[in-house]
Design an enzyme around this catalytic site. Structure first.
Site, mmCIF file in Angstrom:
data_model
loop_
_atom_site.group_PDB
_atom_site.id
_atom_site.type_symbol
_atom_site.label_atom_id
_atom_site.label_comp_id
_atom_site.label_asym_id
_atom_site.label_seq_id
_atom_site.Cartn_x
_atom_site.Cartn_y
_atom_site.Cartn_z
ATOM 1 N N VAL A 192 0.908 -1.163 0.000
ATOM 2 C CA VAL A 192 0.000 0.000 0.000
ATOM 3 C C VAL A 192 0.945 1.211 0.000
ATOM 4 O O VAL A 192 0.959 2.014 0.930
ATOM 5 C CB VAL A 192 -0.914 -0.014 1.246
ATOM 6 C CG1 VAL A 192 -2.038 1.013 1.107
ATOM 7 C CG2 VAL A 192 -1.521 -1.390 1.461
ATOM 8 N N HIS A 193 1.749 1.293 -1.091
ATOM 9 C CA HIS A 193 2.918 2.172 -1.153
ATOM 10 C C HIS A 193 2.789 3.494 -0.380
ATOM 11 O O HIS A 193 3.591 3.815 0.473
ATOM 12 C CB HIS A 193 3.232 2.536 -2.615
ATOM 13 C CG HIS A 193 3.293 1.375 -3.541
ATOM 14 N ND1 HIS A 193 4.330 0.481 -3.551
ATOM 15 C CD2 HIS A 193 2.431 0.948 -4.503
ATOM 16 C CE1 HIS A 193 4.127 -0.431 -4.487
ATOM 17 N NE2 HIS A 193 2.981 -0.172 -5.079
ATOM 18 N N ASP A 194 1.779 4.289 -0.773
ATOM 19 C CA ASP A 194 1.728 5.681 -0.311
ATOM 20 C C ASP A 194 1.501 5.799 1.196
ATOM 21 O O ASP A 194 1.978 6.744 1.832
ATOM 22 C CB ASP A 194 0.638 6.433 -1.074
ATOM 23 C CG ASP A 194 0.938 6.466 -2.560
ATOM 24 O OD1 ASP A 194 2.127 6.400 -2.927
ATOM 25 O OD2 ASP A 194 -0.010 6.552 -3.357
#
Ligand code: BDR
Ligand code: CA
Length: 306
Positions: A240-242
């Site tokens: 969930v990179h961000d």
């Protein structure tokens, strides 16, 4: 005093969860969201940001729309592929308008007018931030930390060659890296792929709040796409990179930082958008690892507050 944060994002599902996390945390004061192109056209990323803020009852946080294209691409540069996700997040239409003021103008004016510095978190293409620096090089002085989700080291050869946020606008990324921000932290794919969320964890998130259920839906959609990638080795989990950038602001032990130098491939080179990250010396603090269980605990606890 909570830390003042501006999120500059291309909302998509992982940016959406970053917004939820930033708005949920008492340690942070999410002053505004500035939207940029990337996952989708800027009209959609602004609209999606508004939808997420409505969902969590934070219609009071303004959203400004900024750049809809790279700052200075060479002739014939390939267009961004965008995201495989639908342009519009499956949430009710926003009740508030996107502000009429342009995001870059707002960033520059806010920096000039502020007596207090703010933390800027770009989680999309770097076109807005590069444009703000070009409009006023002293913009950097108003920012206490720039936390960029972007780039890739890829020691094992399993991650994409080019990370999307840098790859969408490498000239902007270069300008931002060279702008002279006091503290520049970069969270590359190497860290975000260490903090994946599993299907079982989604089931837990689903029970904590309406926002938790929406986040669980979004992450499950991501798992469907990511589980086929070699980096996931068949695991039903996804990065969930961000959201990891926000987790870093709340708890500095979530990611492991090391000094590094970062070079971006620009122009019409066939490796356009690639990042060469040399860990050991340099002015950038790069996240080389992440603690997946700390990240999930923080996500869980925060979504339960919404
Ligand atoms: C980054 O690219 C965007 O598509 C995602 O939202 C994330 O910010 C990952 O490479
Ligand atoms: Ca993003």
């Amino acid at each position: 005093m909570p830390r003042r944060v501006v999120l500059d994002c291309d909302t998509g599902t992982d940016d959406a969860i970053a917004i939820m996390l930033a708005a949920a945390r008492p340690e942070l004061d999410l002053v505004a969201v500035t939207a940029v192109w990337g996952n989708h056209a800027v009209e959609h990323t602004a609209d999606n940001s508004r939808r997420v803020l409505d969902l969590i009852g934070r219609g009071d946080i303004p959203v400004y729309a900024g750049r809809g294209a790279p700052v200075d691409p060479p002739k014939g540069a390939p267009a961004s592929k965008g995201s495989p996700e639908a342009d519009v997040l499956p949430l009710p239409p926003p009740t508030q308008q996107v502000e009429s003021r342009d995001a870059v103008e707002w960033l520059v004016e806010t920096a000039r007018a502020s007596t207090q510095r703010f933390t800027l978190v770009p989680t999309g293409s770097l076109s807005n931030v590069a444009s703000a620096v070009a409009a006023d090089p002293s913009f950097v002085e108003a920012v206490d930390e720039l936390v960029v989700m972007g780039g890739v080291i890829d020691r094992d050869g399993l991650l994409p060659d080019i990370e999307t946020n840098v790859g969408n606008d490498p000239e902007a990324a270069l300008r931002v890296l060279d702008a002279g921000f006091d503290r520049l932290t970069m969270v590359p794919l190497d860290a975000t792929y260490r903090a994946t969320v599993t299907v079982e964890q989604c089931a837990t998130l689903r029970t904590v709040s309406r926002a938790g259920a929406v986040a669980a839906d979004f992450i499950e959609q991501r798992i469907e796409r990511y589980r086929r990638l070699p980096a996931m080795a068949g695991r039903a989990a996804a990065p969930v990179h961000d959201a990891l950038t926000i987790a870093h602001l709340v708890d500095s032990t979530v990611v492991t930082l090391q000094r590094a130098s970062v070079r971006v491939h620009t122009g019409d080179s066939p490796t356009r958008g690639r990042t060469d990250i040399t860990v050991g010396t340099g002015d950038v603090r790069v996240a080389v690892d992440a603690d997946a269980s700390r990240f999930f605990d923080l996500l869980h606890e925060s979504l339960a507050q919404l």
